[in-house]
Design a protein around this motif. Structure first.
Motif, mmCIF file in Angstrom:
data_model
loop_
_atom_site.group_PDB
_atom_site.id
_atom_site.type_symbol
_atom_site.label_atom_id
_atom_site.label_comp_id
_atom_site.label_asym_id
_atom_site.label_seq_id
_atom_site.Cartn_x
_atom_site.Cartn_y
_atom_site.Cartn_z
ATOM 1 N N GLY A 67 39.051 -19.426 -24.305
ATOM 2 C CA GLY A 67 38.372 -20.438 -25.112
ATOM 3 C C GLY A 67 37.590 -19.872 -26.280
ATOM 4 N N ILE A 68 37.425 -18.549 -26.294
ATOM 5 C CA ILE A 68 36.707 -17.913 -27.418
ATOM 6 C C ILE A 68 37.530 -16.749 -27.969
ATOM 7 N N ALA A 69 38.841 -16.884 -27.872
ATOM 8 C CA ALA A 69 39.749 -15.826 -28.321
ATOM 9 C C ALA A 69 40.529 -16.245 -29.559
ATOM 10 N N GLY A 70 39.970 -17.200 -30.329
ATOM 11 C CA GLY A 70 40.639 -17.649 -31.543
ATOM 12 C C GLY A 70 41.685 -18.712 -31.314
ATOM 13 N N GLU A 71 41.581 -19.462 -30.213
ATOM 14 C CA GLU A 71 42.585 -20.471 -29.890
ATOM 15 C C GLU A 71 42.656 -21.563 -30.959
ATOM 16 N N GLY A 73 42.696 -24.911 -32.779
ATOM 17 C CA GLY A 73 41.918 -26.126 -32.554
ATOM 18 C C GLY A 73 40.466 -25.834 -32.265
ATOM 19 N N LEU A 74 40.222 -24.815 -31.457
ATOM 20 C CA LEU A 74 38.847 -24.400 -31.191
ATOM 21 C C LEU A 74 38.322 -23.521 -32.321
ATOM 22 N N TYR A 75 39.242 -22.901 -33.030
ATOM 23 C CA TYR A 75 38.904 -22.063 -34.186
ATOM 24 C C TYR A 75 39.657 -22.565 -35.408
ATOM 25 N N PHE A 76 38.999 -22.546 -36.565
ATOM 26 C CA PHE A 76 39.588 -23.115 -37.774
ATOM 27 C C PHE A 76 38.828 -22.614 -38.994
ATOM 28 N N LEU A 77 39.407 -22.826 -40.160
ATOM 29 C CA LEU A 77 38.746 -22.472 -41.409
ATOM 30 C C LEU A 77 37.770 -23.556 -41.820
ATOM 31 N N ASP A 78 36.691 -23.156 -42.474
ATOM 32 C CA ASP A 78 35.829 -24.181 -43.056
ATOM 33 C C ASP A 78 36.544 -24.787 -44.269
ATOM 34 N N SER A 79 36.004 -25.863 -44.779
ATOM 35 C CA SER A 79 36.714 -26.628 -45.817
ATOM 36 C C SER A 79 36.998 -25.788 -47.062
ATOM 37 N N GLU A 80 36.053 -24.933 -47.457
ATOM 38 C CA GLU A 80 36.259 -24.107 -48.656
ATOM 39 C C GLU A 80 37.399 -23.124 -48.439
ATOM 40 N N SER A 81 37.453 -22.533 -47.253
ATOM 41 C CA SER A 81 38.493 -21.563 -46.966
ATOM 42 C C SER A 81 39.862 -22.225 -46.870
ATOM 43 N N VAL A 82 39.906 -23.474 -46.347
ATOM 44 C CA VAL A 82 41.162 -24.199 -46.281
ATOM 45 C C VAL A 82 41.751 -24.362 -47.681
ATOM 46 N N LEU A 109 36.407 -17.904 -40.963
ATOM 47 C CA LEU A 109 36.872 -18.599 -39.773
ATOM 48 C C LEU A 109 35.669 -19.062 -38.963
ATOM 49 N N THR A 110 35.674 -20.308 -38.548
ATOM 50 C CA THR A 110 34.569 -20.838 -37.746
ATOM 51 C C THR A 110 35.120 -21.406 -36.445
ATOM 52 N N ASN A 111 34.241 -21.933 -35.613
ATOM 53 C CA ASN A 111 34.685 -22.405 -34.300
ATOM 54 C C ASN A 111 33.867 -23.612 -33.871
ATOM 55 N N ILE A 112 34.409 -24.323 -32.916
ATOM 56 C CA ILE A 112 33.789 -25.562 -32.458
ATOM 57 C C ILE A 112 32.468 -25.296 -31.746
ATOM 58 N N TYR A 131 39.332 -6.225 -24.616
ATOM 59 C CA TYR A 131 39.005 -7.422 -25.398
ATOM 60 C C TYR A 131 38.394 -7.099 -26.754
ATOM 61 N N HIS A 132 38.599 -5.881 -27.213
ATOM 62 C CA HIS A 132 38.044 -5.463 -28.502
ATOM 63 C C HIS A 132 38.472 -6.405 -29.627
ATOM 64 N N LYS A 133 39.729 -6.805 -29.645
ATOM 65 C CA LYS A 133 40.246 -7.616 -30.762
ATOM 66 C C LYS A 133 39.655 -9.017 -30.803
ATOM 67 N N TYR A 134 39.051 -9.458 -29.703
ATOM 68 C CA TYR A 134 38.486 -10.805 -29.666
ATOM 69 C C TYR A 134 37.030 -10.862 -30.122
ATOM 70 N N HIS A 135 36.414 -9.718 -30.321
ATOM 71 C CA HIS A 135 34.991 -9.723 -30.662
ATOM 72 C C HIS A 135 34.715 -10.341 -32.029
ATOM 73 N N LYS A 136 35.720 -10.352 -32.891
ATOM 74 C CA LYS A 136 35.517 -10.985 -34.202
ATOM 75 C C LYS A 136 35.429 -12.506 -34.082
ATOM 76 N N TYR A 137 35.799 -13.052 -32.934
ATOM 77 C CA TYR A 137 35.777 -14.501 -32.731
ATOM 78 C C TYR A 137 34.539 -14.990 -31.982
ATOM 79 N N LEU A 138 33.638 -14.096 -31.623
ATOM 80 C CA LEU A 138 32.540 -14.491 -30.752
ATOM 81 C C LEU A 138 31.647 -15.550 -31.403
ATOM 82 N N PRO A 139 31.253 -16.566 -30.638
ATOM 83 C CA PRO A 139 30.297 -17.562 -31.144
ATOM 84 C C PRO A 139 28.950 -16.907 -31.430
ATOM 85 N N LYS A 140 28.125 -17.586 -32.196
ATOM 86 C CA LYS A 140 26.819 -17.039 -32.560
ATOM 87 C C LYS A 140 25.885 -16.955 -31.363
#
Length: 442
Positions: A67-71, A73-82, A109-112, A131-140
């Protein structure tokens, strides 16, 4: 406070989550179960849950970054990046899938979880290097639980930017917890158990594991094989110690950041040494004439002298594993290189009336294992057995001790009862849930 938990991912982790949820629901928490298999429609349902409870605080609890690995729908670009991405690639799907290289690498990239101010608690039941590659997706608002004290120190050392890190052991599962199988007692008596020794797990041969590094070239393969050789020779050492020392010796002037990046490839070594000793223990027991019942996949790849001593029940889910352990006199555990933590097989064996047969560590000897609640063997003995060309004389004393114990139902029963009481009073998922609940409010 409202909770989000996950289903539809790894079956064992879902089982753990359900065990934790039992306690939390009894405490009055409402839980939203997010199904990882569903996709976009599940995201809409989750947003509806958030919107319907705007005055509440939200906690998401997960295992192994589900759920915090960049899935999607749970992760997406903000409007400017889109807008920027659409301009660059000219494709609508470029903004919708994390398989897009532009999207996955985009710093905006942001997340829900951040959008709805959700605190996420993630219990990592493997080594963090996976899980090193998932650390860039971690929530705040993120808290990571590690099940080995060495893993905790690894995180503190290599990921100081992750401020909230803690240690908490894994736990066991009890098949007859509700007394819906045996109403009058927690588990079967020893003379009712049809299996002498059971092992639940899987096996992967090295030539298959090596596919993960073969594209790196022969020099890299040789390097990781040298690390593996040292791991096999020094089974008391950790993957992080030997891995780091090897990298520093191999690459002059390597930085901490480069070591952190390179350690993720040590997953090959971590898996290979785990399966190496798993095969050695099963070989030793079958060479001694013991009959082993195995639940899992890949055992046909093992190089055994006496495969006729195996009773392979095939792959199985958590329920099948629990069923098998609950019918075993002895439950075999081979630690997955946790040197300052415990595997759930330890506590699950205890909670289902099987006497635990396990390798150990200084941590386990100090915190968990006693002569009254388990049988211990050493990886050094297995190492020497292999080095001798499988001289049976090296392990005969261990075999005699184990066979005598199997024949002594009274002693086995006393050990099983001691282990059950120990695990029941502190090592269930309910016990862990009580500690996890405290993190909701910190």
């Amino acid at each position: 406070m409202k909770l989000i938990m996950f289903m539809g991912g790894v079956e064992t982790l879902e089982y753990f989550s359900m065990e934790i949820a039992r306690y939390l629901e009894e405490k009055g928490y409402e839980i939203f179960w997010y199904n990882l298999l569903v996709g976009a429609s599940e995201v809409s349902r989750l947003k509806g849950f958030f919107d319907a409870n705007k005055s509440e605080d939200f906690i998401a609890f997960t295992f192994n970054h589900e759920g915090i690995a960049g899935e999607e729908g749970l992760y997406f670009l903000d409007s400017e990046s889109v807008k920027n991405t659409e301009t660059e690639c000219g494709q609508a799907d470029c903004k919708d899938s994390l398989n897009s290289q532009k999207l996955a690498s985009n710093p905006k990239l942001t997340n829900i979880w951040d959008n709805y101010h959700v605190k996420v608690i993630n219990m990592v039941v493997d080594h963090p290097l996976y899980y090193h590659k998932y650390h860039k997706y971690l929530p705040k608002n993120y808290h990571q639980i590690n099940i080995d004290k060495n893993h905790f120190e690894y995180m503190r050392h290599f990921y100081p930017e992750i401020k909230n890190v803690s240690f908490l052991m894994t736990a066991g599962m009890e098949l007859n917890k509700d007394r819906d199988i045996l109403p009058d007692r927690p588990y079967l008596f020893m003379d009712e158990r049809k299996y002498d020794i059971v092992f639940t797990g899987n096996f992967t041969p090295k030539y298959i594991l090596q596919k993960s590094i073969e594209k790196m070239g022969q020099d890299y393969i040789d390097f990781y094989e040298s690390v593996l050789t040292r791991m096999i020779k020094e089974p008391k050492e950790t993957i992080e110690k030997i891995g780091q020392e090897a990298l520093i010796k191999e690459i002059e002037g390597i930085t901490e950041a480069e070591i952190r990046e390179a350690m993720q490839t040590m997953s090959y070594v971590d898996l290979a040494v785990r399966f190496h000793y798993r095969e050695l223990m099963i070989r030793a027991l079958t060479d001694l004439g013991f009959k082993l019942t195995l639940v899992g996949e890949g055992f046909e790849y093992m190089k055994l002298k006496h495969p006729e001593n195996l009773n392979m029940l095939g792959s199985g889910n958590t329920k099948k594993c629990l069923d098998s352990i609950s019918q075993a006199k002895i439950s075999l555990n081979v630690m997955p290189w946790f040197k300052a933590g415990a595997h759930d097989r330890i506590f699950t064996s205890m909670l289902n009336g099987a006497v635990l047969l396990t390798d150990s560590s200084t941590f386990l000897d100090k915190e968990i294992l006693t002569e009254e609640n388990c049988i211990r063997y050493s990886l050094e003995l297995l190492r020497d057995y292999e080095a001798s060309g499988f001289d049976l004389g090296l392990i005969e004393d261990f075999g005699v001790k184990l066979r005598n114990l199997l024949e002594d139902k009274e002693k086995l029963s006393k050990m099983a009862n001691s282990a059950y009481i120990f695990a029941k009073n502190g090592h269930t998922w309910e016990d862990r849930a009580k500690i996890i609940e405290k993190l909701f409010y910190t």
